[in-house]
Motif scaffolding. Structure first.
Motif, PDB file in Angstrom:
ATOM      1  N   LEU A 190       0.842  -1.198   0.000  1.00 24.53           N
ATOM      2  CA  LEU A 190       0.000   0.000   0.000  1.00 24.53           C
ATOM      3  C   LEU A 190       0.878   1.249   0.000  1.00 24.53           C
ATOM      4  CD1 LEU A 190      -2.659  -1.071   2.671  1.00 24.53           C
ATOM      5  CD2 LEU A 190      -2.836  -1.203   0.184  1.00 24.53           C
TER       6      LEU A 190
ATOM      7  N   CYS B 266      -8.109   2.392   1.491  1.00 21.27           N
ATOM      8  CA  CYS B 266      -7.513   1.051   1.583  1.00 21.27           C
ATOM      9  C   CYS B 266      -7.419   0.682   3.068  1.00 21.27           C
ATOM     10  CB  CYS B 266      -6.114   1.038   0.977  1.00 21.27           C
ATOM     11  SG  CYS B 266      -6.101   1.272  -0.801  1.00 21.27           S
TER      12      CYS B 266
ATOM     13  N   VAL C  81      -6.610  -2.156   5.926  1.00 19.39           N
ATOM     14  CA  VAL C  81      -5.974  -3.452   6.190  1.00 19.39           C
ATOM     15  C   VAL C  81      -6.882  -4.255   7.118  1.00 19.39           C
ATOM     16  CG1 VAL C  81      -3.900  -4.612   7.033  1.00 19.39           C
ATOM     17  CG2 VAL C  81      -3.707  -2.349   5.972  1.00 19.39           C
TER      18      VAL C  81
ATOM     19  N   VAL D 123      -6.904  -6.719   2.293  1.00 23.24           N
ATOM     20  CA  VAL D 123      -7.102  -5.266   2.224  1.00 23.24           C
ATOM     21  C   VAL D 123      -8.423  -4.987   1.522  1.00 23.24           C
ATOM     22  CG1 VAL D 123      -6.233  -3.088   1.273  1.00 23.24           C
ATOM     23  CG2 VAL D 123      -4.623  -4.787   2.172  1.00 23.24           C
TER      24      VAL D 123
ATOM     25  N   THR E 198     -12.625  -6.949  -1.007  1.00 20.69           N
ATOM     26  CA  THR E 198     -11.459  -7.337  -0.204  1.00 20.69           C
ATOM     27  C   THR E 198     -10.558  -8.268  -1.000  1.00 20.69           C
ATOM     28  OG1 THR E 198     -12.721  -7.141   1.840  1.00 20.69           O
ATOM     29  CG2 THR E 198     -10.675  -8.400   1.953  1.00 20.69           C
TER      30      THR E 198
ATOM     31  N   VAL F 218       1.101  -7.705   4.376  1.00 17.87           N
ATOM     32  CA  VAL F 218       0.902  -6.339   3.878  1.00 17.87           C
ATOM     33  C   VAL F 218       2.179  -5.537   4.145  1.00 17.87           C
ATOM     34  CG1 VAL F 218      -0.262  -4.127   4.381  1.00 17.87           C
ATOM     35  CG2 VAL F 218      -1.617  -6.194   4.018  1.00 17.87           C
TER      36      VAL F 218
ATOM     37  N   CYS G 286       3.360  -1.438   3.892  1.00 17.18           N
ATOM     38  CA  CYS G 286       2.737  -0.128   3.674  1.00 17.18           C
ATOM     39  C   CYS G 286       3.538   0.988   4.317  1.00 17.18           C
ATOM     40  CB  CYS G 286       1.304  -0.116   4.204  1.00 17.18           C
ATOM     41  SG  CYS G 286       1.183  -0.381   5.979  1.00 17.18           S
TER      42      CYS G 286
ATOM     43  N   TYR H 176      -1.118   4.428   6.119  1.00 13.02           N
ATOM     44  CA  TYR H 176      -2.178   3.429   5.913  1.00 13.02           C
ATOM     45  C   TYR H 176      -2.575   2.715   7.205  1.00 13.02           C
ATOM     46  CZ  TYR H 176      -1.923   4.051   0.881  1.00 13.02           C
ATOM     47  OH  TYR H 176      -1.989   4.595  -0.399  1.00 13.02           O
TER      48      TYR H 176
ATOM     49  N   CYS I 209       2.075  -7.424   9.168  1.00 15.60           N
ATOM     50  CA  CYS I 209       1.919  -6.082   8.599  1.00 15.60           C
ATOM     51  C   CYS I 209       3.256  -5.359   8.763  1.00 15.60           C
ATOM     52  CB  CYS I 209       0.802  -5.327   9.325  1.00 15.60           C
ATOM     53  SG  CYS I 209       0.468  -3.705   8.640  1.00 15.60           S
TER      54      CYS I 209
END
Length: 446
Positions: A10, A256, A258, A269, A275, A281, A283, A287, A399
């Motif tokens: 992202l 966007c 998560v 996402v 989704t 993820v 980013c 985000y 993440c």
């Protein structure tokens, strides 16, 4: 968007694009999204009318500044060390075929009210006016030690174990003065504080060698290179690369969000009510505001000028580092200059940035020592932005959040973050042993 991806990235900032490219080349299935309708995020590149809109609220810059389309003003301007980590990553991913680089003309340091070229070798040390006669000789001996140092050849170590002794002990051996230590540490080794003096000397020596080897590579006045048309070319080059490897880029994807499962692990996402599922993820901090903390603030001045920075030998592209002690500050100040010779402005125009880690709430007076070195400016814009760092542990929630860009005008700190994130995401070190000749740079305007 009902497919499942290995990684969803992202934001199309420089760090996210580099990681997206590296992961695509590794064979992972990558979806790359951005809420904006343009590439770059915080590190976008603006034409003059966009710059005007951002700072003045309208899109009508004066005609005297030239054509808006001929401006490519990078919001996070950073030069690349010719043999540095970023150039190696670009070669590793083969993105270099989409980019044209050009050597940067000059690398300077500020000392006691004057700007000096940064001496990086034994020969340059003897020529430099930043040091007195006896100090030149001491510095020359130090540079010869660094140039001759080979990690795998104990003879070149002269009885010193650089993995154990701190940098200050190595420096003491050569009896260098404080001013010399300052420019070597901050303008050559590119440390942002003096903590390195207590760390093992091996990293210090490697950094100076990287500078000297990069300087020798294109035989220009600096170790740096910069893409023609500026850094805005990078995200687009990585988008092309990603497509080659089956990755997907989507711009203009609002909200966007998560998504996490009950155990707090990333599952996908959501954007526009759809989704996309994923295992991980990557980013930027914007985000996931609940997974980052503010750690500082960058103050910057963006200037449009009709001349190069004074006392830089008419360099059309240059970096000047003002070490923190020169201004009684806790952090260094950086001057960045680029111009029509790199196609980032119309003929005769120069773009300069003055940046530093903010220590007050008054960027104008804080940046004044750097701005004063620029001489007359046609236009000047002041701005501050907050710096964030992740508070989560990517290993537990999958993440992976990048840190915000710092005030430096080179890529070395940015790439340390990228490499650390790559290792966290993949569980392996990135192999950057590549043939650097794939990234060539012209010495003069192509």
């Amino acid at each position: 968007m009902d497919e499942e991806y290995d990684v969803i990235v992202l934001g199309t900032g420089l760090k996210e694009c580099i990681l997206s490219g590296l992961l695509s080349v590794d064979g992972l299935k990558v979806l790359h999204m951005d809420r904006n309708d343009y590439y770059g995020g915080e590190s976008s590149s603006l034409m003059l009318n966009q710059l005007w809109k951002r700072f003045k609220g309208d899109e009508n810059p004066p005609e005297t500044l030239g054509s808006s389309k001929e401006y490519n003003v990078d919001m996070i301007p950073k030069f690349m060390m010719a043999n540095g980590i970023l150039v190696r990553a670009l070669v590793h991913t083969n993105v270099t075929k989409y980019l044209n680089f050009k050597a940067v003309d000059g690398s300077f340091v500020y000392n006691k009210g004057k700007i000096y070229k940064v001496p990086a070798t034994d020969v340059e040390a003897l020529k430099s006016s930043i040091m007195g006669l006896f100090e030149k000789r001491r510095a020359r001996k130090f540079f010869i030690y660094v140039q001759d140092f080979e990690e795998n050849d104990p003879k070149s170590h002269e009885g010193l174990d650089l993995t154990k002794i701190p940098a200050k002990e190595l420096i003491c051996k050569y009896g260098l003065e404080d001013d010399t230590i300052e420019f070597i540490g901050h303008a050559l080794a590119l440390y942002t504080s003096d903590n390195y003096l207590e760390q093992p000397a091996i990293d210090f020596v490697k950094r100076i060698r990287l500078y000297a080897e990069s300087l020798a590579r294109f035989e220009s006045g600096s170790p740096y290179i910069y893409p023609m048309y500026g850094l805005g070319e990078l995200p687009q080059a990585f988008a092309r690369l990603s497509a080659v490897y089956g990755g997907t880029y989507m711009l203009n994807k609002p909200q966007c969000k998560v998504e996490f499962d009950d155990s707090g692990k990333v599952i996908g996402v959501t954007s526009d009510g759809e989704t996309a599922k994923c295992k991980k993820v990557v980013c930027d901090p914007s985000y996931v505001p609940d997974k980052v903390k503010k750690v500082g603030k960058v103050a910057r001045a963006i200037c449009i000028m009709s001349h190069p920075i004074p006392d830089t030998n008419d360099c059309h592209s240059a970096q000047v580092i003002i070490p923190q002690k020169q201004l009684n500050r806790k952090s260094d100040m950086y001057l960045f200059c680029c111009s029509y010779s790199h196609n980032v402005a119309p003929q005769g125009k120069f773009i300069s940035f003055v940046t530093t880690e903010a220590e007050t709430d008054d960027p104008e007076s804080e940046l004044k020592p750097g701005v004063d070195l620029l001489g007359p400016v046609d236009e000047i814009f002041y701005e501050t932005y907050d710096r964030f760092e992740p508070t989560n542990d990517g290993d537990s929630d999958s993440c992976f959040v990048s840190t915000s860009y710092d005030a430096t005008t080179h890529f070395e700190t940015t790439m340390i973050d990228v490499l650390a994130m790559y290792t966290k995401i993949t569980g392996k070190e990135l192999d950057l042993s590549v043939d650097l000749s794939a990234a060539s740079a012209g010495g003069s305007a192509e």
